[in-house]
Design a protein around this motif. Structure first.
Motif, PDB file in Angstrom:
ATOM      1  N   LEU A 120       0.834  -1.216   0.000  1.00 47.07           N
ATOM      2  CA  LEU A 120       0.000   0.000   0.000  1.00 47.07           C
ATOM      3  C   LEU A 120       0.865   1.262   0.000  1.00 47.07           C
ATOM      4  O   LEU A 120       0.561   2.236  -0.678  1.00 47.07           O
ATOM      5  CB  LEU A 120      -0.942  -0.018   1.214  1.00 47.07           C
ATOM      6  N   MET A 121       1.968   1.226   0.768  1.00 47.77           N
ATOM      7  CA  MET A 121       2.864   2.389   0.809  1.00 47.77           C
ATOM      8  C   MET A 121       3.437   2.696  -0.577  1.00 47.77           C
ATOM      9  O   MET A 121       3.574   3.840  -0.973  1.00 47.77           O
ATOM     10  CB  MET A 121       4.011   2.178   1.812  1.00 47.77           C
ATOM     11  N   GLU A 122       3.777   1.634  -1.296  1.00 47.83           N
ATOM     12  CA  GLU A 122       4.304   1.806  -2.663  1.00 47.83           C
ATOM     13  C   GLU A 122       3.331   2.610  -3.522  1.00 47.83           C
ATOM     14  O   GLU A 122       3.729   3.309  -4.441  1.00 47.83           O
ATOM     15  CB  GLU A 122       4.484   0.430  -3.342  1.00 47.83           C
ATOM     16  N   ARG A 123       2.059   2.469  -3.205  1.00 46.95           N
ATOM     17  CA  ARG A 123       1.015   3.134  -3.999  1.00 46.95           C
ATOM     18  C   ARG A 123       0.499   4.406  -3.335  1.00 46.95           C
ATOM     19  O   ARG A 123      -0.560   4.903  -3.691  1.00 46.95           O
ATOM     20  CB  ARG A 123      -0.139   2.152  -4.239  1.00 46.95           C
ATOM     21  N   GLY A 124       1.233   4.890  -2.330  1.00 47.08           N
ATOM     22  CA  GLY A 124       0.892   6.204  -1.791  1.00 47.08           C
ATOM     23  C   GLY A 124       0.135   6.244  -0.471  1.00 47.08           C
ATOM     24  O   GLY A 124      -0.264   7.313  -0.005  1.00 47.08           O
ATOM     25  N   THR A 125      -0.083   5.085   0.161  1.00 43.64           N
ATOM     26  CA  THR A 125      -0.743   5.080   1.472  1.00 43.64           C
ATOM     27  C   THR A 125       0.242   5.556   2.543  1.00 43.64           C
ATOM     28  O   THR A 125       1.418   5.177   2.523  1.00 43.64           O
ATOM     29  CB  THR A 125      -1.226   3.652   1.823  1.00 43.64           C
ATOM     30  N   MET A 126      -0.234   6.398   3.476  1.00 45.45           N
ATOM     31  CA  MET A 126       0.626   6.878   4.564  1.00 45.45           C
ATOM     32  C   MET A 126       0.471   5.967   5.781  1.00 45.45           C
ATOM     33  O   MET A 126      -0.558   5.313   5.932  1.00 45.45           O
ATOM     34  CB  MET A 126       0.231   8.313   4.946  1.00 45.45           C
ATOM     35  N   VAL A 127       1.502   5.939   6.643  1.00 42.60           N
ATOM     36  CA  VAL A 127       1.445   5.071   7.829  1.00 42.60           C
ATOM     37  C   VAL A 127       1.833   5.837   9.089  1.00 42.60           C
ATOM     38  O   VAL A 127       2.862   6.506   9.133  1.00 42.60           O
ATOM     39  CB  VAL A 127       2.392   3.845   7.682  1.00 42.60           C
ATOM     40  N   LEU A 128       0.969   5.691  10.086  1.00 44.95           N
ATOM     41  CA  LEU A 128       1.204   6.288  11.407  1.00 44.95           C
ATOM     42  C   LEU A 128       1.060   5.141  12.400  1.00 44.95           C
ATOM     43  O   LEU A 128       0.216   4.254  12.206  1.00 44.95           O
ATOM     44  CB  LEU A 128       0.125   7.341  11.598  1.00 44.95           C
ATOM     45  N   THR A 129       1.897   5.097  13.436  1.00 49.72           N
ATOM     46  CA  THR A 129       1.804   3.979  14.369  1.00 49.72           C
ATOM     47  C   THR A 129       1.873   4.440  15.817  1.00 49.72           C
ATOM     48  O   THR A 129       2.480   5.466  16.108  1.00 49.72           O
ATOM     49  CB  THR A 129       2.914   2.930  14.094  1.00 49.72           C
ATOM     50  N   THR A 130       1.236   3.658  16.687  1.00 51.29           N
ATOM     51  CA  THR A 130       1.344   3.916  18.125  1.00 51.29           C
ATOM     52  C   THR A 130       2.408   2.991  18.728  1.00 51.29           C
ATOM     53  O   THR A 130       2.644   3.005  19.917  1.00 51.29           O
ATOM     54  CB  THR A 130       0.001   3.636  18.834  1.00 51.29           C
ATOM     55  N   ASN A 131       3.053   2.170  17.882  1.00 53.20           N
ATOM     56  CA  ASN A 131       4.033   1.187  18.384  1.00 53.20           C
ATOM     57  C   ASN A 131       5.409   1.809  18.609  1.00 53.20           C
ATOM     58  O   ASN A 131       5.792   2.743  17.916  1.00 53.20           O
ATOM     59  CB  ASN A 131       4.169   0.035  17.378  1.00 53.20           C
ATOM     60  N   TYR A 132       6.160   1.224  19.540  1.00 55.87           N
ATOM     61  CA  TYR A 132       7.546   1.657  19.803  1.00 55.87           C
ATOM     62  C   TYR A 132       8.541   0.920  18.941  1.00 55.87           C
ATOM     63  O   TYR A 132       9.698   1.295  18.856  1.00 55.87           O
ATOM     64  CB  TYR A 132       7.937   1.371  21.255  1.00 55.87           C
ATOM     65  N   ASP A 133       8.095  -0.196  18.350  1.00 51.30           N
ATOM     66  CA  ASP A 133       9.054  -0.995  17.579  1.00 51.30           C
ATOM     67  C   ASP A 133       9.126  -0.489  16.141  1.00 51.30           C
ATOM     68  O   ASP A 133       8.249   0.231  15.678  1.00 51.30           O
ATOM     69  CB  ASP A 133       8.625  -2.472  17.592  1.00 51.30           C
ATOM     70  N   ASN A 134      10.197  -0.893  15.455  1.00 54.21           N
ATOM     71  CA  ASN A 134      10.362  -0.478  14.051  1.00 54.21           C
ATOM     72  C   ASN A 134      10.399  -1.698  13.127  1.00 54.21           C
ATOM     73  O   ASN A 134      11.174  -1.760  12.186  1.00 54.21           O
ATOM     74  CB  ASN A 134      11.633   0.367  13.898  1.00 54.21           C
ATOM     75  N   LEU A 135       9.534  -2.679  13.421  1.00 56.62           N
ATOM     76  CA  LEU A 135       9.503  -3.900  12.606  1.00 56.62           C
ATOM     77  C   LEU A 135       9.222  -3.595  11.137  1.00 56.62           C
ATOM     78  O   LEU A 135       9.820  -4.187  10.243  1.00 56.62           O
ATOM     79  CB  LEU A 135       8.420  -4.855  13.135  1.00 56.62           C
ATOM     80  N   LEU A 136       8.307  -2.671  10.890  1.00 53.62           N
ATOM     81  CA  LEU A 136       7.962  -2.334   9.505  1.00 53.62           C
ATOM     82  C   LEU A 136       9.174  -1.757   8.776  1.00 53.62           C
ATOM     83  O   LEU A 136       9.468  -2.128   7.633  1.00 53.62           O
ATOM     84  CB  LEU A 136       6.789  -1.340   9.479  1.00 53.62           C
TER      85      LEU A 136
END
Length: 325
Positions: A123-139
């Motif tokens: 989805l990001m490749e196609r322009g979706t933005m991502v916001l997270t409440t997580n402390y980890d950086n797995l993505l």
């Protein structure tokens, strides 16, 4: 065969903003209990504090009780950080950071089931933005392994946040609580929430996103109770009804599910069940992503569509798009 809401799968990826919570991390790295929930994260921090001998044994026992019993984990977290910080009230240096680094060490070796991360990247490749409440950086770890220029952002870096919000950092992930490697950026202390939301420019930019993008909550059981999220989005944005937001949840109990559905509709959020068992979550996200990515962008030739058409109709070539549109 599962049905998806047409209003969701007909969204263009660039019209969506994903909000990822602990459910995403728990699906990806089930071997790390601290990723599964807020409570288990704090329990792991207390364990680490005991092992590293940075918290008095009496305090360790007391915090263990509090984490199990107390309703407001934010207050427990705040007290825990204070115990591991200088008595002057400064946040640096502190042992809390060491405990978090202990808990989240070697994350890259714990990615067991990257299906959800693959879907998010698609989805990001196609322009979706991502916001997270997580402390980890797995993505971000996973994305870099796939050759993507991932970037972790937090709310302290105002310029970066403004760039991200205007769509200039395609592979940026905004951590609204900060990252475990920099816990002073982490918003745990309730007074810290106020600081984050006091910059009017950042606040306005984030709230504007809530009015211009459809938010899709993934693995976010707790997010809507999260004070920073409420302060920034839920209770401060008026006229939300023009835009629909979506939330995937586990349907463990029918009564609770339908009550949540009715309550959330008041906030302009459509609650959708991915199933009655957490194991169904990754596959649901994968199927949902495939449906959204199938959509043809208005006025552009789309590789996915072309491939699908030639696959569906044998030899039919994709129709040319009229450039004058």
């Amino acid at each position: 065969y599962r049905k998806f809401l047409k209003s969701l799968i007909r969204k263009q990826p660039q019209d969506l903003l994903l909000v990822t919570g602990t459910g995403v991390s728990a699906a990806v790295a089930p071997g790390i209990p601290a990723l599964c929930s807020w409570r288990s994260c704090l329990q792991a921090v207390i364990e680490a504090a005991e092992e590293l001998e940075v918290l008095d044994p009496g305090d360790v026992a007391e915090f263990r009780k509090k984490v199990i019993k107390d309703g407001d984990l934010l207050v427990v977290a705040h007290d825990l950080i204070r115990k591991m910080s200088p008595r002057t009230g400064n946040t640096k240096p502190n042992f809390f950071q060491d405990c978090l680094m202990e808990v989240f060490d070697n994350l890259e070796h714990h990615i067991q089931n990257p299906v959800v991360l693959q879907s998010i990247l698609r989805l990001m490749e196609r322009g979706t933005m991502v916001l997270t409440t997580n402390y980890d950086n797995l993505l971000e770890i996973f994305g870099r392994q796939q050759g993507k220029p991932m970037e972790s952002l937090d709310l302290k870096d105002k310029d970066k946040v403004l760039q991200w919000a205007s769509g200039q950092i395609k592979y940026g992930v905004l951590h609204i609580h900060g990252l475990y490697t920099d816990p002073c950026g982490m918003v745990l202390d309730p007074s810290g929430y106020k600081e984050v939301t006091q910059d009017p420019e950042v606040l306005e930019v984030l709230q504007n996103l809530y009015q211009t993008k459809s938010f899709l909550f993934l693995g976010c059981g707790e997010t809507l109770r999260d004070q920073i999220f409420q302060a920034v989005f839920l209770y401060t944005v008026k006229n939300k009804v023009d835009l629909e937001h979506y939330m995937l949840v586990l349907k463990e109990n029918e009564d609770c599910f339908f009550k949540l559905q009715a309550d959330m509709l008041l906030h302009g959020i459509k609650v959708v069940s991915y199933g009655d068992c957490f194991k169904q979550f990754p596959e649901y996200v994968q199927d949902l992503t495939a449906q959204i990515c199938k959509q043809r962008s208005p006025g552009t030739s789309c590789v996915d569509c072309a491939e699908r058409k030639s696959g569906e109709h044998g030899t039919d070539p994709p129709k040319p798009i009229n450039q004058s549109d």
